[in-house]
Design a protein around this motif. Structure first.
Motif: not given
Length: 748
Positions: A68-70, A74-79, A92-99, A118-124
């Motif tokens: 991820a830029t910046g 690496p950031r988690v993109v898939g579970v 609810s902590e899954i929502g902190t996975l922003l990527f 959960l829907f704080n994960a805005s890239s979902l």
């Protein structure tokens, strides 16, 4: 003091050394550990390697990462932790996975509500939680996600109504909520905002009320399943505005009234409307009762008294005049109706002929949805994009050399094929098959690529029908799909006619089923995969090819296999081309008539085409040597092949894959009323009707896979539906393909 300082420096050095050797766990790793902590039972220890001592969660099973830029890490993109029987709740902590782009927890036993955080994960963009024990209301916060495309919450215990905020899910492509406890009326005036919706499945819930008319504004919809609910009222005529290829399921509701014979509603089979006691009309064949028009009531002594005072002679005169007038009007009406029908016929026929002369059609292939294969039907389980094999034809792409085409010139139909005629004729070749459809060669051209070359008939005939032949072959070249053999080029001369197609190197399905040509008899997983691929190819041919073609001669020898046992349907409509080179050159020649009997000899299929044709001659080889894969209605002296007859042929092929028996087998003599039904179809249907053991009909090889019994039974039911005697009772090929995709989907 000096000793104390030395002791302090030693401790600080040790701490720095430990921190350097053990980097801190990333925030993404901490969120994943929260998911592990929320699991109360992990029977298969699938999360045992999720360890806080391992600072890099990207190495954990089921985790996908990307740079991820910046960020320096690496950031988690898939579970993806599916089918593990995990118990617990979703933290609810899954929502902190922003990527996080894809969360797949289906096939577990997660309970409780879906946390709004959960829907704080805005890239979902894909959330798959089906087959769990989740409860509570529909998560309205899901529509706050700007990129959400796939939402599958099927087979849980969600309850309550659908919220109007659903209109905010503007990017949604697939919404599956089947098998929950949702209730209330479906919100209206929201569906037109979800412009990209391809699949909507609200079946097996408790929805009530009328069907929203604005569902008809979903012009990208490929599947609409509202079955097993409590909908009432009439079917909105606006649903006819849905795409013509939509798969509609309204079974098991309380709908009433006449089914609108309009648009896509007129394309549906009867199964789309079953178990709605109040529905009538086509295609249910239930007549609608028309209320009798009541006679005008008149006051006593008024107009009724005047007529009562008239003599018998007057009444007889009026009655006779009315009869004459009505008869004349009937004759005029019938004549006018006949004139309109004839005009409409020639108008449509003229368009078809114009399309044929220009190589017409093809523009529909660029449309997304079913025809573009971007969804699970094309290969990827949950349909996040086009399959890797997807190809969309561009009419402006043109062709290679000689695309204009004249007699005596090799005409190519795509830029990727770079072979000239001299090279083709000089190349090494050997015969693969010979029959009434011509000789088939495997030819290795200069670059080492192998192609299949079919020499049609004996090379002669056809007279001056080059333009018709070229138009048909160009239409064939536009039919492109990962499960259809691709035609590359053709050649026409007075003494030679060639078709050049891709060479498929691993034989055909007929040999693979019976273990011929060095093949090992296929296991169930391979047979199911082949059936799915062949169904996708045939469905594309029916609904998405330029002319919605009919194959007309589907059988195992025309389903080719590559090294990975991927299926390719060949020879779709080859008989139409043969009719052009064997029949006299005449503008009045019947373009749908079948060729002579020699054209029906069997040979290994290697190419494809597709145009409607009929078995109009009782002397044809089709009747002299019946093809057991053909539908009963096509074996009469005058008959026409249809898409429903293709469905029957596919059903027989599927039965052969399941039983390992040829369709000609006949355990007992057929009665006179069943002589058109192949022995295999009759035998399997009898076993199922009498609820006898499955082992009586199943290929012994498939009995070795004890875990596949439910899937095999489901496949048998699909095959039996395809082989119904009544063509109207058979499903469309697209529905067959969807049903096969559902089989074993939980094991993916």
């Amino acid at each position: 003091m000096r000793r104390r300082r030395l002791y302090l420096f030693t401790i600080i050095f040790y701490i720095i050394h430990v921190l350097r050797r053990c980097p801190a766990l990333s925030p993404d790793g901490l969120a994943l550990l929260a998911l592990k902590a929320a699991v109360s039972d992990d029977p298969s220890s699938s999360l045992s390697e999720w360890n806080q001592d391992d600072y890099n969660p990207c190495r954990w099973p089921g985790i996908t990462c990307a740079n991820a830029t910046g960020f320096a890490y690496p950031r988690v993109v898939g579970v993806s932790v599916s089918g593990k029987n995990l118990s617990g709740h979703i933290p609810s902590e899954i929502g902190t996975l922003l990527f996080l782009r894809r969360l797949n927890l289906h096939g577990n036993r997660f309970s409780g509500t879906i946390p709004p955080q959960l829907f704080n994960a805005s890239s979902l963009h894909s959330l798959f939680l089906y087959d769990n024990l989740l409860s509570g209301a529909f998560p309205a916060a899901a529509c706050d996600l700007p990129r959400l495309q796939n939402l599958d919450l099927s087979r849980n215990a969600l309850s309550g109504p659908l919220p109007p905020v659903l209109r905010g899910c503007r990017q949604l492509q697939r919404l599956r909520l089947a098998g929950n406890r949702l209730s209330g009326e479906i919100p209206a005036r929201i569906w037109a905002d979800i412009v990209s919706l391809v699949q909507l499945d609200l079946s097996s819930n408790g929805f009530t009320g009328r069907l929203p008319p604005d569902l008809g504004e979903l012009d990208s919809l490929a599947t609409l399943n509202l079955s097993h609910n409590h909908f009432s009222g009439s079917i909105p005529t606006s649903l006819g505005n849905l795409p013509s290829t939509v798969s509609l399921d309204l079974r098991y509701n309380n709908l009433s009234g006449e089914i609108p014979d309009f648009g896509s509603l007129a394309n549906q089979g009867p199964t789309a409307f079953f178990d709605n006691p109040g529905l009538c009309g086509f295609p249910l064949m239930v007549p609608c009762e028309r209320p009798a028009t009541p006679a005008a009531e008149t006051p006593e002594g008024g107009r009724g008294a005047e007529f009562a005072a008239m003599g018998n002679e007057g009444r007889k005169g009026i009655s006779t005049g009315l009869i004459v007038l009505i008869s004349a009007a009937d004759v005029a009406g019938v004549a006018l109706l006949g004139l309109l029908v004839v005009c409409a016929y020639w108008k449509v026929r003229g368009k078809e002929e114009c399309s044929a002369k220009t190589g017409g059609g093809g523009k529909g292939l660029g449309r997304r949805g079913w025809c573009g294969w971007p969804c699970a039907e094309a290969g990827e389980e949950n349909g996040e994009g086009p399959s890797s094999g997807e190809e969309v034809y561009d009419e402006e792409e043109g062709g290679g050399s000689g695309v204009g085409g004249v007699e005596g010139e090799l005409v190519t139909m795509d830029k990727g094929f770079k072979v000239d005629l001299d090279e083709l004729l000089r190349a090494s070749a050997y015969v693969l098959g010979k029959g009434g459809k011509g000789i088939v060669y495997k030819v290795v051209v200069g670059n080492g690529e192998a192609v299949a070359v079919r020499r049609l008939g004996e090379g002669g005939g056809g007279g001056g029908r080059y333009k018709e032949f070229a138009a048909e072959v160009r239409a064939m070249g536009r039919v492109r799909h990962p499960n259809l053999v691709r035609l590359r080029a053709f050649y026409w001369a007075a003494d030679e006619k060639l078709l050049i197609a891709d060479f498929i190197a691993n034989g055909n399905l007929s040999g693979a089923i019976r273990g011929r040509s060095g093949h090992v008899s296929l296991p169930w997983s391979a047979r199911l995969s082949i059936a799915r691929g062949a169904a996708r190819g045939l469905a594309h041919l029916h609904d998405c090819s330029p002319r919605k073609f009919v194959h007309g001669d589907l059988k195992p020898s025309n389903i080719l296999l590559d090294a990975d046992f991927n299926p390719y349907i060949s020879d779709f409509g080859l008989l139409r081309l043969l009719s052009l080179i064997t029949s006299p050159s005449s503008s009045s020649a019947n373009p749908t008539s079948a060729p002579s009997s020699s054209s029906f000899s069997s040979t290994t299929g290697l190419i494809g085409a597709a145009l409607p044709f009929s078995s109009s001659s009782s002397k044809s080889g089709l009747l002299e040597r019946p093809n057991p894969y053909r539908a009963p209605e096509t074996r009469a002296a005058v008959s026409r092949f249809t898409q429903k007859s293709d469905v029957y042929s596919f059903g027989v092929v599927l039965l052969e894959m399941l039983t390992g028996k040829p369709p000609e087998m006949s355990p007992s003599p057929a009665s006179s009323g069943e002589q058109l039904v192949p022995g295999l179809v009759k035998w399997v249907r009898k076993v199922f009707d009498e609820t006898r053991p499955l082992s009586e009909v199943l290929d012994p090889v498939l009995l070795q896979d004890g875990n596949a019994k439910k899937e095999v039974v489901a496949a048998f039911h699909v095959a039996l539906a395809c082989t119904e005697m009544d063509p109207d009772a058979r499903p469309r090929m697209k529905t067959v393909s969807e049903d096969l995709e559902k089989i074993g989907s939980s094991r993916k």
